[in-house]
Design a protein around this motif. Structure first.
Motif, short mmCIF file in Angstrom:
data_model
loop_
_atom_site.label_atom_id
_atom_site.label_comp_id
_atom_site.label_asym_id
_atom_site.label_seq_id
_atom_site.Cartn_x
_atom_site.Cartn_y
_atom_site.Cartn_z
N ILE A 1 0.81 -1.22 0.00
CA ILE A 1 0.00 0.00 0.00
C ILE A 1 0.84 1.27 0.00
CG2 ILE A 1 -1.97 -1.11 1.10
CD1 ILE A 1 -1.03 0.02 3.77
N ASP A 2 2.14 1.13 0.27
CA ASP A 2 2.99 2.32 0.28
C ASP A 2 4.44 1.86 0.19
OD1 ASP A 2 3.75 4.92 0.35
OD2 ASP A 2 3.06 5.34 2.39
N LEU A 3 5.33 2.83 0.02
CA LEU A 3 6.76 2.54 -0.06
C LEU A 3 7.49 3.22 1.10
CD1 LEU A 3 7.39 3.09 -3.89
CD2 LEU A 3 6.73 0.99 -2.70
N ASP A 4 8.48 2.55 1.62
CA ASP A 4 9.35 3.08 2.67
C ASP A 4 10.78 2.95 2.15
OD1 ASP A 4 10.50 3.99 4.99
OD2 ASP A 4 10.28 2.07 6.06
N GLY A 5 11.17 3.89 1.32
CA GLY A 5 12.45 3.75 0.63
C GLY A 5 12.36 2.61 -0.37
N GLU A 6 13.19 1.59 -0.20
CA GLU A 6 13.16 0.40 -1.05
C GLU A 6 12.36 -0.73 -0.43
OE1 GLU A 6 14.31 -0.19 -4.21
OE2 GLU A 6 14.48 2.00 -4.19
N SER A 7 11.67 -0.44 0.67
CA SER A 7 10.85 -1.45 1.33
C SER A 7 9.38 -1.25 0.99
CB SER A 7 11.04 -1.37 2.85
OG SER A 7 12.38 -1.62 3.21
N LEU A 8 8.61 -2.33 1.11
CA LEU A 8 7.19 -2.29 0.82
C LEU A 8 6.41 -2.27 2.12
CD1 LEU A 8 7.01 -5.09 -1.93
CD2 LEU A 8 7.51 -2.65 -2.22
N VAL A 9 5.51 -1.29 2.27
CA VAL A 9 4.62 -1.23 3.42
C VAL A 9 3.40 -2.08 3.09
CG1 VAL A 9 3.26 0.23 4.94
CG2 VAL A 9 5.43 1.07 4.01
N LEU A 10 3.10 -3.09 3.90
CA LEU A 10 2.05 -4.05 3.62
C LEU A 10 0.76 -3.71 4.36
CD1 LEU A 10 4.17 -7.34 3.73
CD2 LEU A 10 3.63 -5.88 1.77
N ASP A 11 -0.36 -4.22 3.84
CA ASP A 11 -1.66 -3.86 4.40
C ASP A 11 -2.03 -4.70 5.61
OD1 ASP A 11 -2.00 -6.22 2.98
OD2 ASP A 11 -4.03 -5.74 2.34
N ARG A 12 -1.27 -5.74 5.92
CA ARG A 12 -1.55 -6.58 7.09
C ARG A 12 -0.33 -6.61 7.98
NH1 ARG A 12 -4.66 -12.04 4.97
NH2 ARG A 12 -6.29 -11.02 3.73
N SER A 13 -0.59 -6.71 9.27
CA SER A 13 0.51 -6.76 10.23
C SER A 13 1.31 -8.05 10.05
CB SER A 13 -0.03 -6.67 11.65
OG SER A 13 1.01 -6.81 12.59
N ILE A 14 2.62 -7.92 9.95
CA ILE A 14 3.47 -9.10 9.75
C ILE A 14 4.03 -9.62 11.07
CG2 ILE A 14 4.09 -8.56 7.39
CD1 ILE A 14 6.62 -7.25 8.39
N GLY A 15 3.98 -8.82 12.12
CA GLY A 15 4.48 -9.28 13.40
C GLY A 15 5.95 -9.65 13.34
N GLU A 16 6.35 -10.56 14.22
CA GLU A 16 7.75 -10.97 14.27
C GLU A 16 7.99 -12.29 13.54
OE1 GLU A 16 8.83 -11.10 18.36
OE2 GLU A 16 8.61 -8.94 18.68
N GLY A 17 6.98 -12.80 12.85
CA GLY A 17 7.13 -14.11 12.20
C GLY A 17 7.92 -14.07 10.92
N VAL A 18 7.95 -12.92 10.24
CA VAL A 18 8.66 -12.82 8.97
C VAL A 18 10.11 -12.43 9.24
CG1 VAL A 18 8.80 -11.59 6.77
CG2 VAL A 18 6.57 -12.18 7.73
#
Length: 273
Positions: free
Chosen positions: A207-224
């Motif tokens: 849903i958005d960009l954070d530099g070269e990172s992708l901001v995702l629409d669901r919480s990823i928590g600490e599992g990824v």
């Protein structure tokens, strides 16, 4: 000739219901006190899971069902519900004679909203009649109505889907940086389908960009964590400029970018002095 249930005073009838998730997992449950197998699925004994009401009508109004149950089975975990693994799952509910396996389907639909409280869950089930509420006549729009890489778009999805690995995770921003995939700018409005880690089989939207990172629409928590793999599908902003310049697909653009808007009706002539 179909079976007529409850035609006599005493019958061995149980309720069954099946769940077919979008990631390919199929689950079956029955109110009987023993497992029952038919149609290639084993329906596990779960007497605590029962439909509270099934409403079927001959009108175009959607049928509705609510199901109450206990989160005691390993196959239905609170974490999976929260992660969206059961979102839009196909649901079927019916009756079965546990001796002869004669059966009938009472409801077909999809899983809607799921709420959980005090160890139990309540799920809203939407019948197939809900599709009748969809607007089948396309509305004019300056942007493309087609989904990127779908049958109307006609762009080859294989050319814009990439296997990538997680390089880093920023939990504060809920963003992920990948290696082996396209640049972050090409992934804006795209999707991430996980094939590794706790979200394997689940798709998320960029849903958005954070530099070269992708901001995702669901919480990823600490599992990824770094090394987890996913398929990245590039995004499209559905404008004619992007369709023509980036994908060379203006001939299949499903929109009206040059159609005058409603403001044209409010215009009036002005004197030139």
């Amino acid at each position: 000739m179909s079976r007529i249930f409850f035609a006599s005073e005493l019958e061995g009838v149980a309720t069954w219901w099946s769940i077919k998730r979008r990631d390919g997992v199929a689950l079956g449950f029955t109110s009987h006190n023993r497992d029952i197998g038919f149609g290639g699925i084993t329906y596990r004994a779960a007497p605590g899971i029962l439909p509270s009401a099934i409403r079927r009508t001959a009108s175009l109004e959607r049928d509705s069902v609510e199901v109450l149950g206990v989160l005691a089975l390993d196959s239905i975990a609170e974490a999976d519900l929260a992660a969206g693994r059961f979102a839009e799952a196909r649901i079927a509910i019916g009756l079965v004679d546990w001796e002869t396996l004669d059966r009938a389907t009472l409801f077909n639909g999809t899983l809607g909203n799921v709420s959980q409280e005090a160890g139990s869950f309540e799920a809203e089930l939407r019948s197939a009649k809900a599709d009748l509420e969809l607007d089948v006549v396309p509305r004019t729009s300056p942007t493309c109505r087609a989904g990127f890489c779908d049958a109307e778009c006609r762009v080859n999805p294989a050319s814009h889907t990439h296997l990538a690995a997680v390089a880093s995770v920023d939990l504060a921003e809920n963003s992920v940086r990948f290696t082996g995939g396209p640049g972050a700018a090409e992934m804006r409005d795209g999707s991430v389908r996980w094939i590794d880690g706790p979200f394997a089989g689940i798709s998320m939207q960029a849903i958005d960009l954070d530099g070269e990172s992708l901001v995702l629409d669901r919480s990823i928590g600490e599992g990824v964590v770094a090394g987890h793999k996913a398929y990245l599908r590039e995004g499209c902003d559905h404008t004619i400029a992007t369709c023509a310049s980036r994908f060379g697909n203006a001939a299949n653009f499903r929109g009206e970018p040059h159609l005058p808007g409603n403001d044209l009706l409010a215009r009036h002539p002005t004197g030139t002095g």
